[in-house]
Structure formats: C-alpha cells, structure tokens
Design an enzyme around this catalytic site. Sequence first.
Site, short mmCIF file in Angstrom:
data_model
loop_
_atom_site.label_atom_id
_atom_site.label_comp_id
_atom_site.label_asym_id
_atom_site.label_seq_id
_atom_site.Cartn_x
_atom_site.Cartn_y
_atom_site.Cartn_z
N HIS A 80 20.86 5.79 6.62
CA HIS A 80 21.14 7.17 7.44
C HIS A 80 22.06 7.97 6.74
O HIS A 80 21.79 9.29 6.65
CB HIS A 80 21.72 6.59 8.78
CG HIS A 80 20.59 6.25 9.94
ND1 HIS A 80 19.84 5.16 9.95
CD2 HIS A 80 20.49 6.99 11.08
CE1 HIS A 80 19.19 5.21 10.93
NE2 HIS A 80 19.56 6.20 11.67
N HIS B 98 26.59 -0.28 10.91
CA HIS B 98 26.92 -0.60 9.49
C HIS B 98 28.24 -0.78 9.22
O HIS B 98 29.14 -0.39 10.18
CB HIS B 98 26.38 0.60 8.62
CG HIS B 98 24.93 0.66 8.28
ND1 HIS B 98 24.27 -0.02 7.43
CD2 HIS B 98 23.94 1.56 8.85
CE1 HIS B 98 23.13 0.31 7.41
NE2 HIS B 98 22.94 1.17 8.29
#
Length: 402
Positions: A172, A219
């Site tokens: 991302h 993350h």
Amino acid sequence: MTCSPAKLEALVYLQDSELVAAFQRRCGLYLVEATRRSQGMKVAGALQPIDLSCGLHETTWDRQDRNSNYKYKEDVRTGCSIPEYEVRNWLLYFLFLFSAGLGHEVFYITCLPCIHWNLDPFLCRRLVNMWTLVMYIGQVMKDMLKLPRPRSPPVVKLEMRVDAEYGLPSTHAMSATAISFTLLLSAPSRIQIQFEVGLLIAVTLSTMVCLSRLYTGMHSVLDVICGVLISAILMFLTHPYWEAFDQFQLTSSMSPILALVLPLFLSYTYPELDHYSTTRGDTTTILGVGAGCSVGYWVNKQLGETFEPQGVLPVPLPTVTTYTLVSGTARFLVGVVALVGTRQVMKAVSLHLLYWWYKVPKYDQSARMRKEIEVPSKFATYTAVGLVNSILVNRVFILLGL
C-alpha cells in the site's frame, strides 16, 4: 556486512507490534476484552462487524495460520469468531478506512482509468507502468522475506483478507508513493498545474495511505517506511528511462509480445509458499492489467488514435462546469460498467474452460487456488480488462457523444 546493535535495536523497535497499538490508541482505536455480545451488535461504543467469512478459514484458507496471527473472539450463540474493538474517534476511523481503500488494487483498477478517460492517456500509461513495477517487486519481496504482520493482541486488525500475507514491505505504501509522485513528476509537462500544489497533494495522499496501514493494524512502522523507501529508490533508478520506455512501448514491434510474455512468465514463476496466500493471485491481477493496457496503448498508436490532448502542451486543466461534471460522471459510469462487465464475463468463461480442461467439478471452489487455474484465469481476465480500458472504452465514448 553486520548490523550494529544500535541499528538492530532500532529495527526491532520499528517492527514492534506495541508501536502500532500505541498509534491506534492515540487515534482512538482500542482492543477490548472478550465479553458475551450478540453478533454484529454495537455496545458502549464498540464496533463489532459481522464476520461474513466465518467458517471459511478452515476450508478455503487452509493452513493460512502459518503467518496469520489475527485473534478472534468466539460468539457462543453462532460459533463464529468476531473481532472486538472500541472506536472513540469516528472521524479518524472513517478517514483511515477511506485512506486504506486508496491503496487497494480495486481502487487503482477502477480509478486510474479515469485519468485515461477524462484527462490524458499518457499519464495513465505512465502510472500503470510504475504501479505494475513497484507492486510486483513489493509482492515478491514479501514472500521472499517472510516477515510477519503485527500481532493481535495488542494490535486491532480491521482487515482480514490479506492477513495470511506477509508484512514487509507495505505494498500500500509502495503503490501510494509511486502513484502520487509519478503523477507529480509527469503531469507538469502535460497539463498546467502548479508544482507546489501537486506536491502538497502527493504528500498528503501518500501519507494518509501509509498511516492507514498502521491504523488498520496491517503493517508495522518498519513495513511502511521500507515500502516508501523502496518506491523512492525504484523511481530514482527508472526516472531517466521513462521517455525511452514510452517510445519503445508505443512504437516497437516487440512491445506487445514482451508485454504479454514477460508478465505471464513472472506470474507462473512467482515464489512458492508452503501455504496459500492471496499474493500470487493479486500479483497476477496487477501484471494482467499492466499487460493489457500496454498492448492496448500500442494498438492505439498503430491505429493513429491515442486520445491524448491536442494542441500545445502543457494544456490547461479542464474547466469545472455542470457539463464537464455530468460528462465526466457519465464517462466514469460507462467505463466502470464496461470494465466490470468484462471482468465478470472473462472470469466466468476462463474458469469454466479451465475447470473443464483439468476435469474439476464445477462446485469445487477451492480449485481456484490451484496455480494452474488461478494464474491463467486471473491473467486472462485482467488482460482483457486492460485491453478494454485502453482500446474500447474511449471509442464507446465517441459513439455515445461523450
């Protein structure tokens, strides 16, 4: 080459799940203790979404727990496991969920074409090329490094689909950085836009996507930082060759052959794991889109109609009027219908043919995870989507007077 204790300590700190959990709490997202609540009920500010995938974790996602560390609370009435967390800042909750959506493949596959349809196919081509490159490298690095995502607890995880994937780097963060700053570097030569405004937009969008990966618990800080740095390095290394690649992509007779053969080869040679992960399918999807768009842009050049802005470059940005808003919305709707329709038809046809070829029962959903079915099905489907986007949709607009 050895890493000093201080550097190693810094890396461990940036990878720590507690750092992610602290960011979530600072933003008003808290993990709560298990209590008996009805499925999907909102109690005392706690948001409990229904887990629609309940029961699938042991079947269609067999062995995903090798990497997945998402913790679920079991509902005693239904036997389903549901995440439990409390939201104390709804503004940040919806802002970060929206920002996370800006980094999903579906967003790029549906919204990047809008630049082609409404602004400049040149910019769309440049963005698709960089998006394909950074996403492939990021996905491969994940499955080669095999570093886990943050633990839950203490982290709240708001997404489940990709939790079976590994963590570093954050794709991302990579895609948001590459898209934002590729557009920033490419747009001034094509459209009249103030660089400082473009820079502000690029920094804001990429930052929001990066922070959303921490907020959603998908993350670590290290994953995000590495994602941004890898994209920056790739852009630095490739930027001097962007113009030369554009020329090759549009004019070389080898361009369409390489555009199809190389991505298909990379899809089939994607690193193998000891459990099923969505990374191979997602990577094949991205490579398919890139291949289809590349061939489509080459075909448009050979046909003498690239649909690029006419006149002296850079051209002014389109004036925002009622007509342009209605026309742009109509283009978006027609284009999305064309792409979604192509996806549905090609997906059904490709799966039907592959199931027939490999003699797989039609009701066997798990067969879609087999390499010999997943890769050709997704590649054919999304190559067709890329071709329709770059060749057909603009010509439909002309026929419809849009």
